[in-house]
Enzyme design. Structure first.
Site, PDB file in Angstrom:
ATOM      1  N   ASP A  74       0.877  -1.171   0.000  1.00  0.00           N
ATOM      2  CA  ASP A  74       0.000   0.000   0.000  1.00  0.00           C
ATOM      3  C   ASP A  74       0.911   1.216   0.000  1.00  0.00           C
ATOM      4  O   ASP A  74       1.861   1.303   0.783  1.00  0.00           O
ATOM      5  CB  ASP A  74      -0.947   0.033   1.200  1.00  0.00           C
ATOM      6  N   TYR A 226       1.542   8.881 -10.150  1.00  0.00           N
ATOM      7  CA  TYR A 226       1.994  10.277 -10.098  1.00  0.00           C
ATOM      8  C   TYR A 226       3.452  10.452 -10.562  1.00  0.00           C
ATOM      9  O   TYR A 226       4.000  11.543 -10.440  1.00  0.00           O
ATOM     10  CB  TYR A 226       1.867  10.816  -8.666  1.00  0.00           C
TER      11      TYR A 226
END
Ligand SMILES: O=P(O)(O)OP(=O)(O)OP(=O)(O)OC[C@H]1O[C@@H](n2cnc3c(O)ncnc32)[C@H](O)[C@@H]1O
Ligand SMILES: [Mg+2]
Length: 266
Positions: A74, A226
């Site tokens: 994560d 990103y």
């Protein structure tokens, strides 16, 4: 828990992550599969408040179904100017279903909005201090914002001070070093990894983080998420301008993985 010749299942549907783990585990002779290779695994809701909570939740949910050790990742981007957002919501920042392009667009929008608010607040302050508009302030404003033809027109209606500014000899442009691109905020990528063994519920957690800055304009086509907006001053490149191996050598994920491998003696 895992060794050469083994197949390791990743509790992810993010093919960008899988590619990076394949590059890293390939060197150890460990093959990597993800949830695209396994049927019958439902979507796992990421309800945790930390990256580590969510990684554990994903690893355990999948391991309990397949009955084998599972690795979960994560991760996310924490932007200082946005008080750490998007953080654990990085994948769904612009809403669901998750979409990298929409997330990047929203990130830029939020940061540019913030920057324009602080610019107009600053302009108001400057105006108040100098008794704006005032001739000096107008002259400064002409120098800052007007194009050449506007300058000529506006200068006619201002005093000599403006003309002096106009008449300053143009500096010969020197051979400039590569300029740092325009940056909007400091930020970091963070990654938590959990390797979970369903045989006894034991698990290992490892974390990594990398500092960088958010670019005003995207650069590069590699990586995922990103990466095109994440600038690495040390490399003079964005994360999306690094090869897989270069990214793994420095990234939040690469760091977390090396820590995890150390824990299991690899
Ligand atoms: O939960 P899984 O199935 O693993 O896939 P996901 O994409 O939803 O993964 P996360 O919940 O961990 O959310 C991570 C998000 O953070 C961003 N992110 C994480 N690591 C990144 C990296 O190395 N480069 C660029 N963006 C990254 C990207 O938007 C990811 O979608
Ligand atoms: Mg997710």
């Amino acid at each position: 828990m895992i060794g050469s010749g083994d197949v390791l299942l990743l509790a992810t549907r993010n093919s960008g992550k899988t590619k990076e783990f394949r590059e890293a585990f390939g060197k150890l002779g460990i093959a990597v599969k993800d949830l695209h290779d396994v049927e019958g695994i439902p979507d796992i809701e990421e309800t945790g408040h930390t990256f580590a909570d969510n990684a554990l939740l994903k690893a355990k949910a999948v391991a309990d179904i397949v009955g084998l050790p599972v690795l979960a990742d994560d991760s996310g981007l924490c932007v200082d100017a946005l008080d750490g957002a998007p953080g654990v919501y990085s994948a769904r920042y612009a809403g669901e279903p998750a979409n990298d392009a929409a997330n990047n667009e929203k990130l830029l929008l939020e940061l540019k909005r913030l920057a324009s608010h602080s610019e107009s607040a600053e302009a108001e302050l400057v105006g108040e201090r100098s008794g704006a508009p005032g001739k000096e302030r107008l002259a400064e404003s002409v120098e800052e914002h007007a194009n050449e033809s506007m300058k000529v027109l506006l200068a006619e209606s201002l005093n000599e001070q403006v003309e002096e500014v106009e008449q300053e000899p143009e500096q010969e442009p020197e051979q400039e070093p590569e300029q740092e691109p325009e940056l909007l905020s400091s930020a970091r990528f963070v990654c938590s990894l959990v390797l979970y063994d369903p045989a006894d519920g034991s698990h290992l957690t490892a974390e990594g983080a990398i500092e960088g800055n958010i670019l005003r304009e995207a650069r590069g086509t590699d990586g995922f998420g990103y990466d095109p907006l994440f600038w690495l001053s040390s490399h003079g490149r964005s994360m999306a301008e690094l090869s897989l191996a270069e990214k793994n050598a420095i990234s939040h994920r690469g760091q977390a993985l090396r820590r995890l491998l150390e824990m299991i003696g690899k």
